[in-house]
Motif scaffolding. Sequence first.
Motif, PDB file in Angstrom:
ATOM      1  N   ALA A  26      -1.337   1.337  11.113  1.00  0.00           N
ATOM      2  CA  ALA A  26      -0.736   1.275   9.779  1.00  0.00           C
ATOM      3  C   ALA A  26       0.270   2.406   9.573  1.00  0.00           C
ATOM      4  O   ALA A  26       1.371   2.199   9.035  1.00  0.00           O
ATOM      5  N   GLN A  27      -0.079   3.600   9.999  1.00  0.00           N
ATOM      6  CA  GLN A  27       0.830   4.740   9.851  1.00  0.00           C
ATOM      7  C   GLN A  27       2.091   4.551  10.679  1.00  0.00           C
ATOM      8  O   GLN A  27       3.187   4.953  10.253  1.00  0.00           O
ATOM      9  N   TRP A  28       1.969   3.927  11.839  1.00  0.00           N
ATOM     10  CA  TRP A  28       3.155   3.636  12.648  1.00  0.00           C
ATOM     11  C   TRP A  28       4.093   2.714  11.882  1.00  0.00           C
ATOM     12  O   TRP A  28       5.309   2.949  11.812  1.00  0.00           O
ATOM     13  N   PHE A  29       3.540   1.652  11.313  1.00  0.00           N
ATOM     14  CA  PHE A  29       4.376   0.717  10.549  1.00  0.00           C
ATOM     15  C   PHE A  29       5.027   1.397   9.349  1.00  0.00           C
ATOM     16  O   PHE A  29       6.206   1.160   9.053  1.00  0.00           O
ATOM     17  N   LEU A  30       4.282   2.239   8.666  1.00  0.00           N
ATOM     18  CA  LEU A  30       4.851   2.944   7.515  1.00  0.00           C
ATOM     19  C   LEU A  30       5.988   3.865   7.941  1.00  0.00           C
ATOM     20  O   LEU A  30       7.019   3.939   7.263  1.00  0.00           O
ATOM     21  N   ARG A  31       5.811   4.551   9.054  1.00  0.00           N
ATOM     22  CA  ARG A  31       6.885   5.425   9.554  1.00  0.00           C
ATOM     23  C   ARG A  31       8.124   4.631   9.932  1.00  0.00           C
ATOM     24  O   ARG A  31       9.245   5.162   9.910  1.00  0.00           O
ATOM     25  N   HIS A  32       7.938   3.376  10.276  1.00  0.00           N
ATOM     26  CA  HIS A  32       9.065   2.546  10.675  1.00  0.00           C
ATOM     27  C   HIS A  32       9.536   1.619   9.552  1.00  0.00           C
ATOM     28  O   HIS A  32      10.159   0.580   9.806  1.00  0.00           O
ATOM     29  N   GLY A  33       9.218   2.006   8.333  1.00  0.00           N
ATOM     30  CA  GLY A  33       9.813   1.354   7.173  1.00  0.00           C
ATOM     31  C   GLY A  33       9.182   0.063   6.716  1.00  0.00           C
ATOM     32  O   GLY A  33       9.783  -0.679   5.929  1.00  0.00           O
ATOM     33  N   ARG A  34       7.973  -0.225   7.180  1.00  0.00           N
ATOM     34  CA  ARG A  34       7.304  -1.449   6.741  1.00  0.00           C
ATOM     35  C   ARG A  34       6.310  -1.156   5.625  1.00  0.00           C
ATOM     36  O   ARG A  34       5.804  -0.048   5.494  1.00  0.00           O
ATOM     37  N   ARG A  35       6.018  -2.191   4.867  1.00  0.00           N
ATOM     38  CA  ARG A  35       4.886  -2.141   3.950  1.00  0.00           C
ATOM     39  C   ARG A  35       3.658  -2.659   4.686  1.00  0.00           C
ATOM     40  O   ARG A  35       3.790  -3.425   5.651  1.00  0.00           O
ATOM     41  N   ARG A  51      -5.970   6.692  -1.066  1.00  0.00           N
ATOM     42  CA  ARG A  51      -5.590   7.901  -1.826  1.00  0.00           C
ATOM     43  C   ARG A  51      -4.819   8.878  -0.941  1.00  0.00           C
ATOM     44  O   ARG A  51      -3.826   9.475  -1.382  1.00  0.00           O
ATOM     45  N   GLU A  52      -5.263   9.047   0.295  1.00  0.00           N
ATOM     46  CA  GLU A  52      -4.617  10.014   1.178  1.00  0.00           C
ATOM     47  C   GLU A  52      -3.219   9.569   1.587  1.00  0.00           C
ATOM     48  O   GLU A  52      -2.313  10.397   1.727  1.00  0.00           O
ATOM     49  N   LEU A  53      -3.015   8.263   1.768  1.00  0.00           N
ATOM     50  CA  LEU A  53      -1.678   7.780   2.096  1.00  0.00           C
ATOM     51  C   LEU A  53      -0.728   7.965   0.909  1.00  0.00           C
ATOM     52  O   LEU A  53       0.451   8.277   1.090  1.00  0.00           O
ATOM     53  N   ALA A  54      -1.266   7.775  -0.299  1.00  0.00           N
ATOM     54  CA  ALA A  54      -0.507   8.036  -1.541  1.00  0.00           C
ATOM     55  C   ALA A  54       0.853   7.341  -1.539  1.00  0.00           C
ATOM     56  O   ALA A  54       1.872   7.930  -1.897  1.00  0.00           O
ATOM     57  N   LEU A  55       0.858   6.060  -1.152  1.00  0.00           N
ATOM     58  CA  LEU A  55       2.093   5.270  -1.132  1.00  0.00           C
ATOM     59  C   LEU A  55       1.833   3.935  -1.834  1.00  0.00           C
ATOM     60  O   LEU A  55       1.825   2.870  -1.212  1.00  0.00           O
ATOM     61  N   PRO A  56       1.622   3.955  -3.143  1.00  0.00           N
ATOM     62  CA  PRO A  56       1.212   2.741  -3.852  1.00  0.00           C
ATOM     63  C   PRO A  56       2.213   1.593  -3.774  1.00  0.00           C
ATOM     64  O   PRO A  56       1.826   0.424  -3.870  1.00  0.00           O
ATOM     65  N   ASP A  57       3.492   1.888  -3.595  1.00  0.00           N
ATOM     66  CA  ASP A  57       4.484   0.824  -3.507  1.00  0.00           C
ATOM     67  C   ASP A  57       4.521   0.179  -2.125  1.00  0.00           C
ATOM     68  O   ASP A  57       5.058  -0.920  -1.967  1.00  0.00           O
ATOM     69  N   GLN A  58       3.967   0.867  -1.136  1.00  0.00           N
ATOM     70  CA  GLN A  58       4.056   0.382   0.232  1.00  0.00           C
ATOM     71  C   GLN A  58       2.720  -0.054   0.818  1.00  0.00           C
ATOM     72  O   GLN A  58       2.694  -0.723   1.849  1.00  0.00           O
TER      73      GLN A  58
END
Length: 270
Positions: A26-35, A51-58
């Motif tokens: 999941a963190q890989w996808f987030l780093r590469h601009g995916r939701r 909570r730790e990711l703290a990216l509610p829009d993504q």
Amino acid sequence: MSTPLQQDTAVSVITGGARGIGLGIAQWFLRHGRRVALLDIDAPTLRRTERELALPDQVLALHCDVSDEAGVRAAADAVWQRFGRVDALVNNAGVAVFKPIGETSFADWRHVLGTNLDGAFLCTQAFAPLMLRGGRGGAVVNIASISAVRASTLRVAYGTSKAALVHLTRQQAVELGDQGIRCNVIAPGPVETEMAKLVHSVAVRSDYHDAIPLGRYGTVEEMAETVGFLCSPAASFINGQLLAVDGGFEAAGVGLPTLRRRRQEQDASH
């Protein structure tokens, strides 16, 4: 309300996404601009990760038992309602029971196959139509194990479930590939996760070291990089393949410790 830009952002669904390999993916996808949508049966850990990711829009975190058909369908509906598209599915959720064959009950067997095999089947059945609904196709990556191709002790249910998952992937690749959805499977060797640190004894680690040519465990990041590649346009003609991400474990036969010992003796003599 999502903005037009957000609607154009690809969405990846990861089961067992609250920790370990799933979270790393999941963190890989987030780093590469995916939701991402994270599905996990462990609600407290899932909420903490959210909570730790703290990216509610993504990030969409959904409590889900992947072995429950109704729950999977509800999760698929929630992902569509939130994001309006699905581009990749990573069937990572898995469980294991480590017992000798004679001590493995049918309840143990069904618990492991229910999550590891039924879960991947149910999730692909639910999310593949959403990829097709978007008109873009997509990618499915199933997370098997090196136990799918090499029998190990105390893993009769786990190894069998993962071997079946490999063939399920090939079945999916043939039929879904014809519709534009690529399906592949990776077989991780031992990976340095918190769970591995808890359940792998010193003796088990030594056994793995003796059998892996690279002489170490893999990392979560290495698994995530592999999955990310298989879901990316760079892998656009890869379909129906099993990729062992195992440091050479599957390729190795007997004799590696002897080879290493001989090399050490030669080095010492120079």
